[in-house]
Design an enzyme around this catalytic site. Sequence first.
Site, PDB file in Angstrom:
ATOM      1  NE  ARG A 252      -1.696   1.816   3.685  1.00 63.12           N
ATOM      2  CZ  ARG A 252      -1.592   1.631   5.001  1.00 63.12           C
ATOM      3  NH1 ARG A 252      -2.242   0.655   5.588  1.00 63.12           N
ATOM      4  NH2 ARG A 252      -0.841   2.420   5.735  1.00 63.12           N
ATOM      5  CG  HIS A 256      -6.103   2.253   6.827  1.00 61.01           C
ATOM      6  ND1 HIS A 256      -6.194   0.932   6.441  1.00 61.01           N
ATOM      7  CD2 HIS A 256      -7.286   2.553   7.411  1.00 61.01           C
ATOM      8  CE1 HIS A 256      -7.389   0.463   6.797  1.00 61.01           C
ATOM      9  NE2 HIS A 256      -8.067   1.426   7.373  1.00 61.01           N
ATOM     10  CE1 TYR A 265       0.910   2.503   9.103  1.00 63.70           C
ATOM     11  CE2 TYR A 265      -0.247   4.307  10.158  1.00 63.70           C
ATOM     12  CZ  TYR A 265      -0.113   3.430   9.101  1.00 63.70           C
ATOM     13  OH  TYR A 265      -0.981   3.491   8.055  1.00 63.70           O
TER      14      TYR A 265
HETATM   15  C1  LIG Z   1     -14.495  -6.357  12.469  1.00 66.05           C
HETATM   16  C2  LIG Z   1     -13.666  -5.131  12.334  1.00 66.05           C
HETATM   17  N1  LIG Z   1     -12.696  -4.855  13.223  1.00 66.05           N
HETATM   18  C3  LIG Z   1     -11.941  -3.752  13.097  1.00 66.05           C
HETATM   19  C4  LIG Z   1     -12.156  -2.871  12.071  1.00 66.05           C
HETATM   20  C5  LIG Z   1     -11.303  -1.610  11.932  1.00 66.05           C
HETATM   21  N2  LIG Z   1     -10.451  -1.749  10.745  1.00 66.05           N
HETATM   22  C6  LIG Z   1     -10.728  -1.122   9.596  1.00 66.05           C
HETATM   23  S1  LIG Z   1      -9.612  -1.447   8.392  1.00 66.05           S
HETATM   24  C7  LIG Z   1      -8.716  -2.432   9.416  1.00 66.05           C
HETATM   25  C8  LIG Z   1      -7.436  -3.083   8.935  1.00 66.05           C
HETATM   26  C9  LIG Z   1      -7.636  -4.216   7.987  1.00 66.05           C
HETATM   27  O1  LIG Z   1      -6.405  -4.571   7.439  1.00 66.05           O
HETATM   28  P1  LIG Z   1      -6.278  -5.550   6.228  1.00 66.05           P
HETATM   29  O2  LIG Z   1      -7.222  -6.668   6.363  1.00 66.05           O
HETATM   30  O3  LIG Z   1      -4.842  -5.896   6.090  1.00 66.05           O
HETATM   31  O4  LIG Z   1      -6.768  -4.673   4.971  1.00 66.05           O
HETATM   32  P2  LIG Z   1      -6.128  -3.336   4.362  1.00 66.05           P
HETATM   33  O5  LIG Z   1      -6.798  -2.188   5.044  1.00 66.05           O
HETATM   34  O6  LIG Z   1      -4.655  -3.366   4.592  1.00 66.05           O
HETATM   35  O7  LIG Z   1      -6.471  -3.364   2.915  1.00 66.05           O
HETATM   36  C10 LIG Z   1      -9.298  -2.487  10.679  1.00 66.05           C
HETATM   37  C11 LIG Z   1      -8.742  -3.228  11.811  1.00 66.05           C
HETATM   38  C12 LIG Z   1     -13.200  -3.170  11.174  1.00 66.05           C
HETATM   39  N3  LIG Z   1     -13.468  -2.385  10.127  1.00 66.05           N
HETATM   40  N4  LIG Z   1     -13.926  -4.302  11.314  1.00 66.05           N
END
Ligand SMILES: Cc1ncc(C[n+]2csc(CCOP(=O)(O)OP(=O)(O)O)c2C)c(N)n1
Length: 351
Positions: A252, A256, A265
């Site tokens: 990425r 985020h 971070y």
């Molecule tokens: C069930 C749940 N827990 C926490 C969150 C908060 N949250 C939003 S994005 C994220 C990170 C997800 O990371 P990843 O699966 O690696 O996807 P990326 O954002 O890197 O594409 C989190 C923890 C959420 N949306 N849903």
Amino acid sequence: MEENYPIKRIIDDHGHFVDSTFENEIDEKLVKELYYHMLRVRTFDRKAINLQRQGRLGTYAPFEGQEAAQVGSALALQPDDWVFPTYRDHGATITFGKSMTRTFLYWNGRVEGCVAPPDRNIFPPAVPIATQLPHAAGAAWAEKLKGTQNASIAYFGDGATSEGDFHEGINFASVFKVPVVFFNQNNGYAISVPIEKQMNSKTVAQKAVAYGIPGVRIDGNDCFAVYFETKQAFNHARAGHGPTLIEAVTWRKGAHTTADDPSKYRPETQGKDIVDPMTRLELFMKNYGYWDEQWIEEVKEKTANEIDLAVEEMEKYPASNVEDVFDHVFAEMPPQLAEQKESYLAHLERR
Ligand SMILES: Cc1ncc(C[n+]2csc(CCOP(=O)(O)OP(=O)(O)O)c2C)c(N)n1
Ligand SMILES: [Mg+2]
């Protein structure tokens, strides 16, 4: 374990073939299709960030750096397949056929942004992490019961592999041998959590062993590796052999979301050695005689016009309405929700 899951590549960082397995299937049509869609979604992505900065779009999740993973996999689908994206996969959904206008509308908080074109099975982006995996398994199961050749793809990130829904979705799909591809984009981070703190396994692909299904680790920045491996996984699924877990290792490049600051971070130098997926494809095109300056200019102009038009269309809609958050959850609103809605509207009134 890591040695059992080497990263598969078709081209290297300089755009030269390192694997000739699919060389005969790589022609001008495919190369231009990949380039066109990657350029198109990257331009969309950059425009969306600008619009957010100008106050014309809500919070936005960018995917720059992940174009090869998203476009390569989306081009491997058949029109009647099912797509279950996250909030970061609009590069894939736009490539598959979702309108840009509606994608902008989604990020402006309009319910219209969740609607797919009538001839495409695209679910609204899943924001609750990993909830779309059981849905993808369920849709694939339905297709199997109906006896069709259609399959589904679930997009999800590295962080999603820590969720119960990841395990439930894959286990169910494996046990019922349903036609689904679990397409993981390992971009190194789940917001601020690096993958080393997310899991003790060295790869995502190796998790497939636990469910008795094939696991494949690919270079997610190599559009050819993504395209051909996803296609193989779909062939496997359509032939009745069940699901595959694909780990596309990618990066990425940006934040985020537009509400995030990765400098808090991520070390400044991290990821700087990763060759951009579009640069790699450009190098490949130059190395093998596919680079066509005039055509590139044409697609740049066509794409810019398409995006301008989509912005114009999006801005014709009224601003988002907070009542939508409450109104579209149940056919009939339960009393607790009605109470919450009333109390929230009163709060806004007071403010
Ligand atoms: C069930 C749940 N827990 C926490 C969150 C908060 N949250 C939003 S994005 C994220 C990170 C997800 O990371 P990843 O699966 O690696 O996807 P990326 O954002 O890197 O594409 C989190 C923890 C959420 N949306 N849903
Ligand atoms: Mg991630």
